[in-house]
Every structure is written in C-alpha cells, then in structure tokens.
Design an enzyme around this catalytic site. Structure first.
Site, mmCIF file in Angstrom:
data_model
loop_
_atom_site.group_PDB
_atom_site.id
_atom_site.type_symbol
_atom_site.label_atom_id
_atom_site.label_comp_id
_atom_site.label_asym_id
_atom_site.label_seq_id
_atom_site.Cartn_x
_atom_site.Cartn_y
_atom_site.Cartn_z
ATOM 1 N N ASP A 12 -0.757 15.769 59.407
ATOM 2 C CA ASP A 12 -0.653 17.146 59.105
ATOM 3 C C ASP A 12 -0.033 17.944 60.221
ATOM 4 O O ASP A 12 0.049 17.496 61.370
ATOM 5 C CB ASP A 12 -2.113 17.527 58.740
ATOM 6 C CG ASP A 12 -2.090 19.020 58.390
ATOM 7 O OD1 ASP A 12 -1.174 19.471 57.571
ATOM 8 O OD2 ASP A 12 -2.840 19.658 59.027
ATOM 9 N N ASP A 14 -0.038 22.218 60.600
ATOM 10 C CA ASP A 14 -0.777 23.339 60.946
ATOM 11 C C ASP A 14 -2.133 23.007 61.043
ATOM 12 O O ASP A 14 -2.984 22.540 60.273
ATOM 13 C CB ASP A 14 -0.605 24.436 59.857
ATOM 14 C CG ASP A 14 0.770 24.794 59.517
ATOM 15 O OD1 ASP A 14 1.320 24.851 60.567
ATOM 16 O OD2 ASP A 14 1.212 25.355 58.466
ATOM 17 N N ASP A 177 -6.700 18.025 59.805
ATOM 18 C CA ASP A 177 -7.829 18.800 60.401
ATOM 19 C C ASP A 177 -8.653 19.273 58.951
ATOM 20 O O ASP A 177 -9.537 20.296 59.132
ATOM 21 C CB ASP A 177 -7.426 19.880 61.137
ATOM 22 C CG ASP A 177 -6.449 20.871 60.120
ATOM 23 O OD1 ASP A 177 -6.782 22.123 60.022
ATOM 24 O OD2 ASP A 177 -5.501 20.357 59.580
#
Length: 228
Positions: A12, A14, A177
C-alpha cells in the site's frame, strides 16, 4: 516466524510507505470550503482516508465517517474535482516517507524480490509522488485505485498481480496499514503484514488479524528472511 517462500510483495502507499495526510488534508479543506462547507482538520482527515478520494470527499463534506445521504451526486463530483485540482497544485510538499522505508525497499530490491504498489489513491497522482520520494524504481507494477473497477478490499489487483507474475497466493505478501489491505490479502488468499502506524480509522491493525504485525517496515526483512 518467517515467510521464506515469498516472491512477490505488494505494498500500500498512503499510511504504509508515505505519510500523505498533511497534503490530503489541505486539499480536502480547500475543496469543502470552496463549496461553502465547514473546514476540516488534518486530524479529521486522518480518519477519513483509506477508501479512495471519492469517499474522502464525501466524508469531509459530511464531517463524518458516514457520508450524508443529503449530499447530491453532483455536489460530491464537484468536491472531488476541486480536491483533485487542489491536490495536484500542492506539489505534495508536506508528504514524507516513514522511517526505514527507503532502506527497506532497497534491501528487498537487492535481495531479488518482485515488488508492486497497490493503492486506492487515484492513479494519476502516484507516479510523480514515487519519483519525488525516490522510490519509483523499486516497483515493477503500480496499480492505483482506478486501475480496476473495484478497490481494496476487493482482491482484483492482487489476483491480477499473481496471474501476471505467475506466483501462487502462498508466494505473495500484502503490506499495509489498514483493514482494507488486510482484507484484500485475505480475499486473495495471501499472507498480510500490518503496520501499527498509518491510517486505520482509529482501529488497531491487529483487530483485522494480519499474519504479521509490526511497528516498523524494517521488520519486514526478518519476515521474508533477508539477511542484514
């Protein structure tokens, strides 16, 4: 515990590699205020991100994680258009890589892992950001949130990567995240590595039951058995 058979690692962006909220928050605030709606703070936007730009703007206009049914499609579309314009104008000057990101990517690259980026961020913003932060060279594939009809947690991007690179689910690892990253991995049948920092709507990443939980990206090296 290690995953020594991993060949392909999907990341990922961001909240995983890049703290982009400072720039996203400024653009979201400018967009909603341009439409006559109340300002939004960086703290609010940290909770609103993670599901793509359309959802971010809907939440910002609603001042809530739940998008108001009173918002018309036209208004949300205009908000998204303004957001894109303001975000493009920002030059992404406030965003920065998290600690150990570049060093970890370099070690994985040197060790021969195939790496891809799978983000819900609009594709048009991603190449410039990767170049700006000196990490574009590490990714053989960069898949934005509009690369396929469905975003994470749908596994379509991960399935596409497995097919393209001819790897089995047991040979791929998803690093992220947020709950969407972990669910995408589960839906694709591959292992997941969850980071405790980043953006997960205030919920601990451990609640999504990733296969691995870490406070730093550098811990990934041990998981995939890269010798320091």
């Amino acid at each position: 515990m290690t995953q020594q058979d991993i060949k392909l690692i999907a990341f990922d962006l961001d909240g995983t590699l890049l703290d982009s909220v400072p720039d996203l928050a400024v653009a979201a605030d400018q967009a909603v205020q341009a439409l006559g709606y109340p300002a939004v703070s960086e703290e609010q936007v940290r909770d609103y991100v993670g599901n793509g730009a359309d959802v971010l703007i809907g939440r910002a206009l609603s001042q809530s994680m739940t998008i108001s049914s009173d918002l018309s499609e036209d208004l949300r579309a205009k908000g998204r258009e303004l957001f894109d314009d303001f975000y493009a104008q920002s030059g992404h000057q406030l965003s920065h890589l998290y600690p150990t990101v570049k060093e970890t990517l370099e070690e994985l690259h040197q060790a021969g892992f195939t790496m891809a980026l799978v983000t819900n961020k609009p594709s048009k913003f991603v190449p410039e950001i990767l170049e700006q932060h000196g990490i574009a060279k590490y990714f053989v594939d960069v898949l934005g949130g509009d690369a396929f009809p469905e975003k994470k947690p749908n596994p379509v991007a991960l399935n596409w990567l497995m097919e393209k690179h001819q790897v089995k689910a047991s040979e791929m690892l998803m690093v992220g995240d947020s709950k969407n990253d972990i669910l995408a991995a589960k839906n694709a049948g591959c292992a997941s590595f969850g980071l405790t920092y980043g953006y997960n709507h205030g919920e601990p990443i451990s609640a999504s039951n990733p296969d691995f939980v870490a406070d730093s990206l550098s811990e990934l090296l041990e998981v995939v058995a890269v010798s320091a």
